[in-house]
Write a protein that holds these residues in place. Structure first.
Motif, PDB file in Angstrom:
ATOM      1  N   THR A 173       0.824  -1.208   0.000  1.00  0.00           N
ATOM      2  CA  THR A 173       0.000   0.000   0.000  1.00  0.00           C
ATOM      3  C   THR A 173       0.859   1.259   0.000  1.00  0.00           C
ATOM      4  OG1 THR A 173      -1.719  -1.204   1.220  1.00  0.00           O
ATOM      5  CG2 THR A 173      -1.868   1.195   1.193  1.00  0.00           C
ATOM      6  N   THR A 174       1.947   1.247   0.757  1.00  0.00           N
ATOM      7  CA  THR A 174       2.869   2.390   0.774  1.00  0.00           C
ATOM      8  C   THR A 174       3.443   2.621  -0.614  1.00  0.00           C
ATOM      9  OG1 THR A 174       3.452   1.935   3.079  1.00  0.00           O
ATOM     10  CG2 THR A 174       4.968   3.308   1.832  1.00  0.00           C
TER      11      THR A 174
ATOM     12  N   LYS B  91      -6.185   4.566   4.310  1.00  0.00           N
ATOM     13  CA  LYS B  91      -4.753   4.852   4.241  1.00  0.00           C
ATOM     14  C   LYS B  91      -4.458   6.020   3.299  1.00  0.00           C
ATOM     15  CE  LYS B  91      -3.718   0.044   5.354  1.00  0.00           C
ATOM     16  NZ  LYS B  91      -3.157  -1.243   4.921  1.00  0.00           N
TER      17      LYS B  91
END
Length: 423
Positions: A47-48, A78
């Motif tokens: 995800t980062t 996020k």
């Protein structure tokens, strides 16, 4: 080409894996191949990495999409703007309002004239309309309906339905949880000009059914657990399982992961129950409904349901978790009319095959007019792929047909905050 001079910036404190992945994605974007696959274990920073790619391409048209609404909400939590694949690829097309108004007005007119005793049946009202002997107001209702039929037809479907979008408004589509992508969705995506980056977890269960198997052998791999994720007991436990460790040999703190609790488990306390086989799934759904105070064969308002069959026109798809908003019986004892939430959270009305509820096997396909649902409290691990829940209980069931470590790892990584593991 659009991405000729693109430069991607690695995330802060990136692992060596993440740096190499960013470089590989950058090289791919500068080329002319339409798609690339990127796999990463839980906690490796997928995800980062997605966020870094999106931020680096802020001047380009980039969209992030996932199969389930739950996966989309995880991305949004996020701070990554995302949407479902279905809302990206399909759009709602509604019915002309005039058609619906004309139909309902004529229906109401017929019922009123019969109720008032002016005509013995609705068929007699129809004949009176055709003969031109109705009073002026009722004749106008009849005439408007005749004109509406001529323009759109008698069987025109007034329910908003999904049609293919003519073009995806993006140059790059990043598809998260790519192992959930079906052949139909894959073909739809490839039918557009956008570049496609498929992201998923290559440690999870092998896909079943007809699908392109995008995470079976990804071109880019993230396998180093990021420092932030390494502090999660659920992530630690999941990788203990993935590497072949036995659940009962886990020696964690018990803050996030409980293995074989001594006290009785109240299944209704959990957001989701995961098991291996359909017979256990059916039993656990029955147990939960009883614990929550639901009874009978009919679903009730507020119950959690799972869709078992695609209906693109209605915006409901295989694996979608829905809420029952309303239920009505019909003249057919085997068919009920449900109002449920669809893939974008909107209420839709569908006809559902009642005998499917509580069955181990899915009934044969009955045409586009009929939808298939079941209780959505307990799911098999295969069905739960691509989604997660805060508080999960896993009832371990392993088959020779799949790798035990993959099943255990997939089941464990469905829990976001709390995991109870029964083995």
């Amino acid at each position: 080409m659009l991405f000729d001079n693109v430069t991607l910036t690695p995330p802060a404190n990136a692992s060596d894996d993440q740096v190499r992945a960013i470089q590989d994605v950058e090289a791919w974007l500068r080329g002319d191949v339409q798609e690339m696959t990127l796999g990463g274990y839980a906690g490796t920073g997928k995800t980062t990495l997605i966020r870094s790619i999106v931020d680096s391409l802020s001047d380009e048209r980039v969209v992030v999409a996932a199969f389930t609404g739950k996966a989309v909400s995880v991305l949004q939590d996020k701070e990554i703007e995302a949407q479902t694949l279905h809302s990206l690829l399909y759009e709602l097309e509604g019915a002309p309002e005039a058609w619906s108004i004309a139909r309902e007005k004529w229906r109401a007119t017929k019922k009123r004239l019969v109720a008032e005793g002016v005509y013995p049946s609705e068929g007699a009202v129809e004949k009176a309309g055709d003969d031109g002997v109705l009073n002026d107001e009722d004749d106008r209702a009849h005439t408007q309906w005749i004109f509406a039929q001529r323009e759109y037809g008698y069987d025109f479907d007034p329910t908003p339905h999904w049609v293919d979008v003519p073009e995806i408004e993006a140059e790059l589509v990043i598809v998260d949880e790519a192992s959930m992508v079906s052949n139909q969705l894959y073909d739809s995506l490839r039918g557009h000009d956008a570049r496609l980056l498929f992201v998923g977890d290559h440690g999870q269960l092998e896909p079943i059914g007809e699908n392109p198997g995008l995470m079976m052998n990804p071109q880019i791999r993230l396998e180093t657990i990021h420092r932030q994720a390494a502090g999660s007991e659920i992530i630690q436990f999941a990788h203990h399982l993935r590497e072949g460790g036995e659940p009962r040999h886990w020696t964690g703190t018990g803050a996030e992961v409980i293995v074989n609790p001594r006290e009785h488990v109240h299944y209704g306390d959990f957001d989701t129950i995961i098991c291996g086989f359909n017979d256990r799934r059916v039993h656990l759904n029955r147990v939960v409904r009883n614990e929550l105070g639901y009874s009978g064969s009919l679903p009730q308002v507020g119950e959690k349901l799972i869709c078992l069959q695609n209906n693109r026109r209605k915006g409901i798809f295989n694996g979608l978790i829905c809420e029952c908003l309303q239920v009505e019986e019909t003249d057919d004892d085997n068919v009920i009319r449900l109002i449920v939430t669809n893939a974008v959270g909107s209420p839709v009305t569908v006809l559902a095959w009642l005998p499917q509820f509580g069955e181990e096997k899915q009934a044969p396909y009955m045409g586009r007019h009929m939808s298939m649902f079941d209780w959505g409290y307990a799911l098999t691990c295969h069905k739960m792929q691509g989604s997660e829940a805060d508080n999960v209980v896993v009832v371990e069931q392993i088959s020779y047909r799949w790798a035990a470590e993959r099943w255990r790892y997939t089941a464990a990584t469905r829990a976001a905050k709390k995991l109870t593991y029964l083995c």
